[in-house]
Design an enzyme around this catalytic site. Structure first.
Site, mmCIF file in Angstrom:
data_model
loop_
_atom_site.group_PDB
_atom_site.id
_atom_site.type_symbol
_atom_site.label_atom_id
_atom_site.label_comp_id
_atom_site.label_asym_id
_atom_site.label_seq_id
_atom_site.Cartn_x
_atom_site.Cartn_y
_atom_site.Cartn_z
ATOM 1 N N GLY A 10 0.828 -1.213 0.000
ATOM 2 C CA GLY A 10 0.000 0.000 0.000
ATOM 3 C C GLY A 10 0.861 1.261 0.000
ATOM 4 O O GLY A 10 2.090 1.196 -0.103
ATOM 5 N N PHE A 81 -0.219 -2.133 8.709
ATOM 6 C CA PHE A 81 -0.872 -1.088 7.914
ATOM 7 C C PHE A 81 -2.200 -1.554 7.319
ATOM 8 O O PHE A 81 -3.057 -0.729 7.016
ATOM 9 C CB PHE A 81 -0.003 -0.683 6.705
ATOM 10 N N SER A 125 -4.454 7.199 13.380
ATOM 11 C CA SER A 125 -4.758 8.418 12.632
ATOM 12 C C SER A 125 -5.141 9.550 13.568
ATOM 13 O O SER A 125 -5.713 9.325 14.642
ATOM 14 C CB SER A 125 -5.935 8.104 11.702
ATOM 15 N N TYR A 150 -14.800 4.230 9.956
ATOM 16 C CA TYR A 150 -13.347 4.145 9.756
ATOM 17 C C TYR A 150 -12.612 4.645 11.004
ATOM 18 O O TYR A 150 -11.727 3.982 11.535
ATOM 19 C CB TYR A 150 -12.927 4.965 8.525
ATOM 20 N N LYS A 154 -10.106 2.667 14.003
ATOM 21 C CA LYS A 154 -8.760 3.059 14.478
ATOM 22 C C LYS A 154 -8.751 3.139 16.008
ATOM 23 O O LYS A 154 -7.789 2.736 16.660
ATOM 24 C CB LYS A 154 -8.342 4.398 13.861
ATOM 25 N N ASP A 298 -16.092 16.753 7.994
ATOM 26 C CA ASP A 298 -14.772 17.407 8.025
ATOM 27 C C ASP A 298 -14.599 18.222 9.311
ATOM 28 O O ASP A 298 -15.479 19.008 9.665
ATOM 29 C CB ASP A 298 -14.619 18.371 6.832
HETATM 30 C C1 UD1 Z 1 -9.263 11.843 6.227
HETATM 31 C C2 UD1 Z 1 -9.359 11.425 7.660
HETATM 32 C C3 UD1 Z 1 -8.075 10.813 8.105
HETATM 33 C C4 UD1 Z 1 -7.768 9.656 7.245
HETATM 34 C C5 UD1 Z 1 -7.647 10.110 5.812
HETATM 35 C C6 UD1 Z 1 -7.411 8.878 4.968
HETATM 36 C C7 UD1 Z 1 -10.833 12.657 9.113
HETATM 37 C C8 UD1 Z 1 -11.022 13.916 9.905
HETATM 38 N N1 UD1 Z 1 -9.672 12.573 8.479
HETATM 39 O O1 UD1 Z 1 -8.403 12.959 6.202
HETATM 40 O O2 UD1 Z 1 -8.164 10.383 9.423
HETATM 41 O O3 UD1 Z 1 -6.605 9.034 7.672
HETATM 42 O O4 UD1 Z 1 -8.851 10.777 5.434
HETATM 43 O O5 UD1 Z 1 -8.174 8.783 3.855
HETATM 44 O O6 UD1 Z 1 -11.662 11.804 9.069
HETATM 45 N N2 UD1 Z 1 -10.805 18.394 0.088
HETATM 46 C C9 UD1 Z 1 -11.345 19.228 -0.866
HETATM 47 N N3 UD1 Z 1 -11.656 18.696 -2.075
HETATM 48 C C10 UD1 Z 1 -11.463 17.376 -2.376
HETATM 49 C C11 UD1 Z 1 -10.892 16.532 -1.394
HETATM 50 C C12 UD1 Z 1 -10.593 17.075 -0.156
HETATM 51 O O7 UD1 Z 1 -11.535 20.415 -0.630
HETATM 52 O O8 UD1 Z 1 -11.791 16.952 -3.495
HETATM 53 C C13 UD1 Z 1 -10.481 18.960 1.407
HETATM 54 C C14 UD1 Z 1 -11.210 18.286 2.554
HETATM 55 O O9 UD1 Z 1 -12.496 18.801 2.734
HETATM 56 C C15 UD1 Z 1 -10.247 18.570 3.695
HETATM 57 C C16 UD1 Z 1 -8.861 18.538 3.031
HETATM 58 O O10 UD1 Z 1 -9.109 18.736 1.643
HETATM 59 O O11 UD1 Z 1 -10.464 19.858 4.197
HETATM 60 C C17 UD1 Z 1 -8.148 17.233 3.228
HETATM 61 O O12 UD1 Z 1 -9.021 16.174 2.874
HETATM 62 P P1 UD1 Z 1 -8.551 14.666 2.719
HETATM 63 O O13 UD1 Z 1 -7.340 14.596 1.877
HETATM 64 O O14 UD1 Z 1 -9.737 13.866 2.309
HETATM 65 O O15 UD1 Z 1 -8.090 14.260 4.179
HETATM 66 P P2 UD1 Z 1 -8.860 14.329 5.580
HETATM 67 O O16 UD1 Z 1 -10.313 14.357 5.409
HETATM 68 O O17 UD1 Z 1 -8.230 15.425 6.366
#
Ligand code: UD1
Length: 338
Positions: A10, A81, A125, A150, A154, A298
């Site tokens: 992975g 993992f 996480s 999910y 964890k 989020d």
């Molecule tokens: C999430 C989980 C984290 C997990 C990870 C693995 C939560 C709070 N966090 O991280 O524990 O290990 O996923 O998959 O549950 N965003 C956009 N547009 C997009 C995609 C994302 O704006 O198309 C924004 C999201 O709203 C967020 C940020 O980018 O604010 C990061 O998002 P992402 O990469 O999905 O990670 P987390 O949600 O922080």
């Protein structure tokens, strides 16, 4: 020393296998290839010159797992993992997540107890902190009610380690990752999302390369300087190196504790718009994006206090956001070109 790495083909697993082999450890990988491909092992070999032993086993298949352990007599420690990690999918298919992440880990721990393998590194996480009351979050920050199945898997995994270590010889290190991104400098391994990516950075790189039409920023009306969510993005190679240090600490018996927890982040928070700006700066490209509505579940902002990992593991995140964006982009351009 031989280290078992579950989920070793992975994203984070493969980078960790590289760092383990570069540090002189022998590695055996168990992976069911549900979210990775066997070619990753070829590329680990290209990077390190050593091909890790690979076994295609599903941790939920207790019979196959028992057979595997019957034949293995020299495993010193395990880095675990193998798990599903898509937050949204876990909300839609909760039992799939409980089965895979919890049953798989129970089967693994059962075998370790039987075999007398005592040292365990666990992939957790920052999601366990939920919407934190105080930033940055330390390892002492309270664990909040999980926002998704999910996230709950964890938390269950962490709790199983505390409970089992109270009645057995098991020792574990729990690593709470913030937002892993970036790829290996060779561009031979990186994140390989199946289908439409959930995470920000693969969505950005797929949009830039033309695989997706447009990125949607999930809301710009949060209580943050530019209105978008803040996360602590951490380069996957920095993360991988932390696993090697955590493992060494356990194997050297440097800790008095049966269970230790470390946050793994840079200590810096960046907004979604800052990530986009960094990507545009290092690539010279203009990203097609629009502002959309908030994504449910989020948290507004989260970033890590790194003091414990710095002081106890001697680990420091060395690579910045620009570096994460550049290596992610180089990897995206390289995918499918081997
Ligand atoms: C999430 C989980 C984290 C997990 C990870 C693995 C939560 C709070 N966090 O991280 O524990 O290990 O996923 O998959 O549950 N965003 C956009 N547009 C997009 C995609 C994302 O704006 O198309 C924004 C999201 O709203 C967020 C940020 O980018 O604010 C990061 O998002 P992402 O990469 O999905 O990670 P987390 O949600 O922080």
């Amino acid at each position: 020393m031989k280290i078992l790495v579950t989920g070793g083909t992975g994203y984070i697993g493969s980078h960790t296998v590289v760092e383990l082999q570069n540090s002189g450890y022998e590695v055996v990988i168990i992976d069911n290839l549900s979210n990775s491909i066997i070619e990753v092992n070829d590329n680990i070999e290209k990077i390190t010159g050593v091909r890790p032993e690979f076994q295609n086993i599903d941790l939920c298949d207790s019979t196959a797992l028992a057979e595997f352990f019957k034949k293995q007599n020299d495993i010193s420690a395990v880095i675990h993992f193998a798990a599903f990690k898509a937050v949204g999918e876990s909300v839609n298919f909760p039992l799939r997540y409980y089965h895979n992440n919890v049953t798989g880990m129970i089967n693994l721990l059962n075998e370790l107890v039987k075999k007398g393998i005592r040292d365990f590194v666990y992939s957790s996480s920052c999601t366990v902190y939920g919407e934190a009351d105080k930033l940055p979050v330390t390892e002492e920050s309270p664990v909040k009610k999980a926002e998704s199945p999910y996230g709950f898997t964890k938390q269950i995994g962490e709790q199983m380690l505390w409970d089992l270590s109270a009645v057995s010889d098991l020792r574990s290190v729990i690593l709470r990752y913030f937002n892993p991104t970036g790829a290996h400098d060779s561009s031979l391994i990186g994140e390989l999302p199946v289908g439409i990516p959930n995470n920000l950075v693969p969505y950005i790189t797929q949009t830039a390369i033309g695989k997706r039409e447009m990125l949607t920023v999930n809301g710009n009306d949060y209580d943050t300087p530019d209105g978008t969510n803040i996360r602590d993005y951490i380069h996957v190679v920095d993360l991988a190196k932390a696993h090697v240090l955590a493992l060494k600490r356990m194997l050297d018996r440097s800790s008095e504790e049966n269970v230790e927890i470390f946050n793994l982040g840079t200590g810096r928070g960046n907004s979604v718009l800052e990530v986009i700006t960094s990507f545009e700066k290092v690539t010279g490209l203009k990203l097609n994006y629009r502002i959309g509505t908030r994504r449910s579940g989020d948290v507004v902002s989260i970033y890590s206090d790194t003091k414990k990992a710095n002081e106890i593991l001697g680990w420091y995140a060395e690579r910045d956001l620009n570096d994460m964006m550049l290596t992610s982009w180089n990897w995206q351009k390289h995918i499918g070109k081997d």
